[in-house]
Design an enzyme around this catalytic site. Structure first.
Site, mmCIF file in Angstrom:
data_model
loop_
_atom_site.group_PDB
_atom_site.id
_atom_site.type_symbol
_atom_site.label_atom_id
_atom_site.label_comp_id
_atom_site.label_asym_id
_atom_site.label_seq_id
_atom_site.Cartn_x
_atom_site.Cartn_y
_atom_site.Cartn_z
ATOM 1 N N HIS A 121 59.167 -0.644 -22.495
ATOM 2 C CA HIS A 121 59.587 -1.939 -23.041
ATOM 3 C C HIS A 121 61.074 -2.172 -22.770
ATOM 4 C CE1 HIS A 121 55.828 -1.336 -25.402
ATOM 5 N NE2 HIS A 121 55.712 -2.627 -25.153
ATOM 6 N N ASP A 155 51.353 -10.189 -20.669
ATOM 7 C CA ASP A 155 51.938 -9.016 -21.306
ATOM 8 C C ASP A 155 51.248 -7.726 -20.869
ATOM 9 O OD1 ASP A 155 53.684 -7.644 -22.950
ATOM 10 O OD2 ASP A 155 52.488 -7.940 -24.767
ATOM 11 N N ALA A 184 43.462 6.966 -20.309
ATOM 12 C CA ALA A 184 44.341 5.924 -20.846
ATOM 13 C C ALA A 184 44.063 4.575 -20.202
ATOM 14 C CB ALA A 184 45.803 6.315 -20.637
ATOM 15 N N GLN A 185 43.628 4.578 -18.945
ATOM 16 C CA GLN A 185 43.426 3.332 -18.207
ATOM 17 C C GLN A 185 42.015 2.772 -18.335
ATOM 18 O OE1 GLN A 185 45.180 5.279 -14.568
ATOM 19 N NE2 GLN A 185 45.924 3.225 -14.218
#
Length: 447
Positions: free
Chosen positions: A223, A374, A424-425
């Site tokens: 971020h 996002d 995770a993907q």
């Protein structure tokens, strides 16, 4: 005559009355002589058993007293040892925290060394204090941006036609651009979409605003300002891909692009779950309701409250009120805790027949658009998306390590001992990204 050991001796006057032995007794005189009377008493036997019992009882009481004193001394010793241990452990924790802060400070210095386009000592950002303060502390709402009177700028780039066209594509590779180049590309977007003209933005104010926005993104693994640019570029690409100017006003386009630029301002690198579980200042301030997203909004409008960085300074109050409401709505929509709610609302409108003339419908579409932007990394080419996975996992692992250290709950998808890149993907792409992009496309194809 010698009296016996058991004799009772008393003193009487001449009348036979007993005389009390005391300092105030009348003096003995010839006229009133005292008489000593001795009388034998029967001998009394000593009760040895009773005497021994009394002595035993007294001994027991004394022994009990001494044992209590020993116990008290032992407890006092133990307490002192515990206090010393706690003090040592506390010092260790302080040293660990100090080392972490120093590491963060070094990272900040390395990042700042790459920013060659401007001396940021001349620009005072919203986020004041040293690097370690900025890492864990949130902003104070009453702090304002202060800029020097001289014009802060960055190098002017002449963009080739190839770059201008490439910037509009979802395949745009954001890793090939330096910070000052990203600023110049963002500036180009505002001019090209017609926002500078629409809002009568002073070009110098636009530059100052972009510089200030960049300075108020922290150097997190994920971020950070590059993520801000990535989301903004995808929004810019969607505006052109869907020709949104044909279905939305320039004001709406300005809200979409500006919300994308500001959507993660001053992100601390720890998500809402951490903020709430750790009871941070942000969580307390916003009552555990989207603390980060509320904070991003607050920082965005704090920057815009300064005349020198207010790109909306030349519009009327009603227009600014609509822009503020629109930006707030979109930034708050990026909280993934609201994902299901927003998706369900959009599906209902699709099933009822999407209407671009309805504000309620277009507001929901705009929320869907910023959410898509996002999380848009995975719709880009593999060489662009893959590095973002590593960045995100690094930020996740930083948080889970801290949660373990502080005894807070750890999400399995953030635990370095449990998560892998494929796991995770796969789940995220299958259950979040594809359904959302599919529904968004359906909204445009239904018209």
């Amino acid at each position: 005559m010698t009296p016996s050991p058991n004799a009772a001796i008393s003193l009487r006057d001449k009348t036979g009355a007993h005389v009390s032995l005391s300092p105030t007794m009348p003096a003995n005189s010839p006229s009133n002589p005292y008489k000593v009377i001795s009388r034998d008493q029967p001998s009394q036997e000593i009760d040895h058993d009773a005497f021994h019992a009394v002595l035993t009882h007294v001994a027991e009481q004394l022994n009990r007293v001494f044992k209590m004193e020993e116990l008290k001394n032992d407890l006092t010793h133990r307490l002192n040892m515990l206090e010393k241990k706690m003090e040592l452990e506390g010092l260790k924790a302080v040293e660990i925290e100090k080392c972490k802060n120093e590491i963060s400070y070094i990272k900040d210095q390395l990042w700042n060394a790459q920013k060659k386009y401007v001396d940021f000592n001349r620009l005072r950002p919203v986020c004041l204090g040293n690097a370690s303060d900025r890492l864990y502390n949130s902003l104070c709402d009453d702090r304002k941006i202060r800029l020097k009177r001289d014009i802060l700028t960055y190098p002017k780039y002449t963009l080739s036609k190839e770059t201008v066209d490439y910037l509009k594509q979802p395949t745009f590779d954001i890793w090939h651009w330096e910070p000052n180049e990203m600023l110049s590309l963002l500036e180009h977007m505002y001019h090209e979409v017609g926002l500078v003209q629409e809002f009568n933005i002073n070009p110098i104010t636009l530059k100052r605003w972009l510089l200030c926005v960049q300075e108020n993104y922290r150097n997190n693994p994920f971020h950070n300002f590059r993520h801000c640019f990535c989301v903004s570029q995808m929004m810019y690409g969607m505006i052109h891909l869907a020709k949104l100017w044909e279905r939305m006003s320039r004001e709406d386009l300005g809200i979409l692009l500006t919300a994308a630029v500001c959507h993660d301002l001053d992100h601390p690198g720890y998500n809402n779950t951490y903020q709430i579980n750790a009871r941070t200042e942000l969580a307390i301030r916003y009552n555990d309701i989207s603390p980060l997203e509320n904070h991003h909004c607050a920082v965005a409008f704090q920057i815009l409250s300064n005349p020198e960085t207010n790109i909306f300074a030349n519009i009327d109050k009603d227009t600014f009120k609509r822009i503020r409401a629109g930006m707030t709505m979109l930034i708050l929509a990026t909280d993934m805790a609201r994902h299901g709610e927003i998706m369900e609302s959009f599906k209902e409108k699709l099933n009822a027949g999407f209407d671009f003339h309805s504000k309620e419908h277009t507001d929901t579409l705009k929320m869907m658009l910023i959410k898509c932007c996002d999380i848009s990394n995975e719709v880009r080419p593999m060489e662009v998306s893959e590095p973002w996975v590593d960045c995100l996992l690094e930020e996740y692992f930083n948080q889970s390590d801290r949660e373990k250290m502080e005894g807070l709950p750890v999400a399995p998808f953030m635990d370095r001992d449990k998560v892998t890149k494929p796991t995770a993907q796969i789940g995220f792409i299958k259950f979040v990204l594809i359904p959302m992009f599919r529904d968004c496309c359906e909204g445009f194809s239904s018209v």
